[in-house]
Design an enzyme around this catalytic site. Structure first.
Site, PDB file in Angstrom:
ATOM      1  N   GLU A 189     -18.530 -13.319  11.797  1.00 26.28           N
ATOM      2  CA  GLU A 189     -19.641 -13.385  12.757  1.00 26.28           C
ATOM      3  C   GLU A 189     -20.432 -12.076  12.873  1.00 26.28           C
ATOM      4  OE1 GLU A 189     -17.967 -16.582  15.962  1.00 26.28           O
ATOM      5  OE2 GLU A 189     -17.068 -14.598  16.060  1.00 26.28           O
TER       6      GLU A 189
HETATM    7  C1  ACM Z   1     -13.405 -16.219  14.454  1.00 28.89           C
HETATM    8  O1  ACM Z   1     -12.968 -17.177  15.120  1.00 28.89           O
HETATM    9  N1  ACM Z   1     -14.498 -15.592  14.846  1.00 28.89           N
HETATM   10  C2  ACM Z   1     -12.741 -15.777  13.250  1.00 28.89           C
END
Ligand code: ACM
Length: 519
Positions: A334
């Site tokens: 992310e």
């Molecule tokens: C994640 O759940 N951001 C790896």
């Protein structure tokens, strides 16, 4: 001790044919409520009784095997009050005893397997390696009545049905992750989680040690990371961090239960706590504010600055020096505020740093967008195409699909704690998937194992976390350990139903799912 189940079946059938004797096949051992379900369990008539004559005999003089014997004695003695002692022997032990021995010649059992031979005279536990003995001891615990887990004296009898169990895992990596960044968990809370993992024969604890909301591991060359970046947590309450000494204590505590700790420093995103601690890590040179919310994707290390790589080298170097396990987890998920043209060279360079410190790279599936180091492992949580990109580069995959394996997803729309961005995960959703069949391109030989991550936005202590962990964790343990052809939902929940008694004896909080016919 050398009797193999196949030989036993043949012997039983011969007896049946010759004299109509069926006793050899009668026993409850194959119907015990073991989780994970063993590869093979064959019953024989009769049972073994723990009595005040019982001791634990360890073959040879290995301090490690004695320690494993003592671990079992320390579980049995408070509740049974039998005063079981650990003794060494070079020969067969006295009748009535439990015998632990390394017999390193059984290829089928591999590194973590064990054989448990229970007769009315003795319990003999053998394995190629100490980790196998340790897993076998978890089986012995689960074969005894649940009250054995209580800390106060309980009434016997303490019977275990006769028979032979031969058992070994389907996958070599069976883990869970605890996010100690969103909410901090004390050393004792993490130890308790380690105990839960060991009870279900899991062997990895991944610690998510840094995120936007907190930096939780002392880095001596960058002290403000914890002095400032560790101060708070989600919701604004006091945070915390582990000194390197405390972290080493956790590593050792886990190691004694054959659990490897894998530390994660998430980057280049999920880094606000670091950016708030050191202005120099920001592209504009100004430290950000501490963050106590739960949004993701707004932070990034400054990938163009050389100091960023000095920082990472220092952090990874200090962490590698206190981490005996093979992996450093570099996060990589992310990173919405890092342009892809910066992200790829950044991840390439971080992999170089990890490798130079003698560790293998593990990262969330986005790292497969970069050029992976040989031996890098891609943790599949979200995007199938990322995992496939990893496979195309020869990487192995760790299976943590959010829809199936995220321990922080709510059970349903009204269950307390947890999020639901990946869906609701009831006990059946958590159990009814096969890592080797979920994505056609990801086959068993590509997979090192499974991990069930527990993100902590909504849980602030271990009791709240246990509500999300139980009753799902045993299912993940079974997905990782038991061959998929031996797994069956109906059979699983009838075994799981009996574990409530054990959790109660251990003081474990759990979600009373309506799907389980609790006993
Ligand atoms: C994640 O759940 N951001 C790896």
């Amino acid at each position: 001790m050398e009797t193999k189940p196949k030989n036993l079946i043949i012997a039983c059938l011969a007896l049946l044919f010759l004299i109509g004797q069926t006793g050899c096949i009668s026993s409850d051992l194959p119907n015990e409520n073991l989780i994970p379900k063993p590869v093979s369990a064959i019953g024989e008539r009769g049972s073994f009784d723990l009595t005040d004559q019982t001791n634990i005999f360890v073959r040879g003089d290995s301090p490690e095997i004695k320690r494993i014997g003592q671990y079992l004695a320390d579980i049995l003695n408070p509740s049974t009050k039998l005063g079981i002692e650990v003794k060494t022997t070079d020969t067969e032990p006295n009748p009535g005893s439990i015998y632990l021995a390394l017999l390193p010649a059984d290829a089928e059992l591999g590194e973590e397997g064990y054989e448990l031979d229970i007769t009315s005279k003795s319990i003999s536990l053998t394995a190629n390696f100490p980790s196998g003995l340790f897993h076998g001891i978890q089986t012995i615990r689960q074969l005894l009545p649940a009250r054995v887990e209580k800390k106060e004296g309980q009434k016997g009898p303490w019977k275990i049905s006769n028979g032979i169990i031969r058992d070994y895992p389907a996958y070599s990596y069976r883990g869970s992750m605890l996010d100690v960044a969103r909410h901090f968990f004390s050393v004792d809370e993490v130890k308790r989680f380690i105990d839960h993992l060991a009870f279900y024969k899991m062997n990895v604890l991944h610690l998510h040690l840094s995120d936007d909301q907190g930096w939780r591991i002392e880095i001596k060359s960058w002290p403000n990371l914890t002095a400032h970046g560790g101060k708070t947590e989600v919701g604004g309450s006091d945070g915390g961090y582990y000194t390197q000494k405390q972290y080493s204590e956790l590593v050792k505590y886990a190691e004694d239960q054959y659990i490897t700790i894998i530390p994660e420093i998430d980057m280049p995103g999920h880094t606000n706590a670091a950016l708030a601690s050191y202005g120099v890590l920001n592209c504009d040179g100004k430290a950000s504010e501490l963050y106590t919310g739960v949004e993701v994707g707004f932070s990034s290390l400054c990938t163009h600055k050389e100091i960023t790589y000095k920082f990472i080298n220092d952090v990874v170097g200090e962490l590698a020096a206190i981490t005996p396990g093979p992996y450093i987890h570099i996060g990589g998920d992310e990173s919405h505020s890092t342009p892809i043209e910066d992200y790829i060279p950044f991840v390439n360079r971080v992999q170089e740093i990890v490798t130079l410190h003698g560790k293998k790279v593990l990262g969330w599936d986005e790292i497969a967008l970069s050029t992976l180091k040989p031996n890098a492992v891609v943790q599949y949580w979200s995007k199938t195409e990322n995992a496939i990109k990893g496979l195309a580069q020869g990487a192995k995959v760790l299976m943590s699909p959010a829809k199936n394996a995220y321990l922080d997803m709510q059970y349903d729309s009204i269950s307390m704690f947890g999020l639901h961005w990946a869906g609701y995960i009831e006990v059946d959703d958590g159990y009814n998937w096969d890592p080797a069949r979920l994505v056609p391109e990801i086959r068993k030989e590509n997979i090192i194992g499974i991990e069930a991550p527990l993100w902590s936005e909504t849980v602030s202590n271990i009791t709240e976390a246990e509500y999300l962990i139980f009753p799902r964790l045993p299912g993940y343990a079974e997905v990782g350990w038991t061959p998929s052809e031996k797994r069956n939902w109906g059979d699983y929940i009838s075994r799981l139903a009996h574990h409530r008694e054990r959790w109660k004896a251990m003081g474990i909080n759990f979600y009373p799912s309506k799907l389980v016919p609790w006993k």
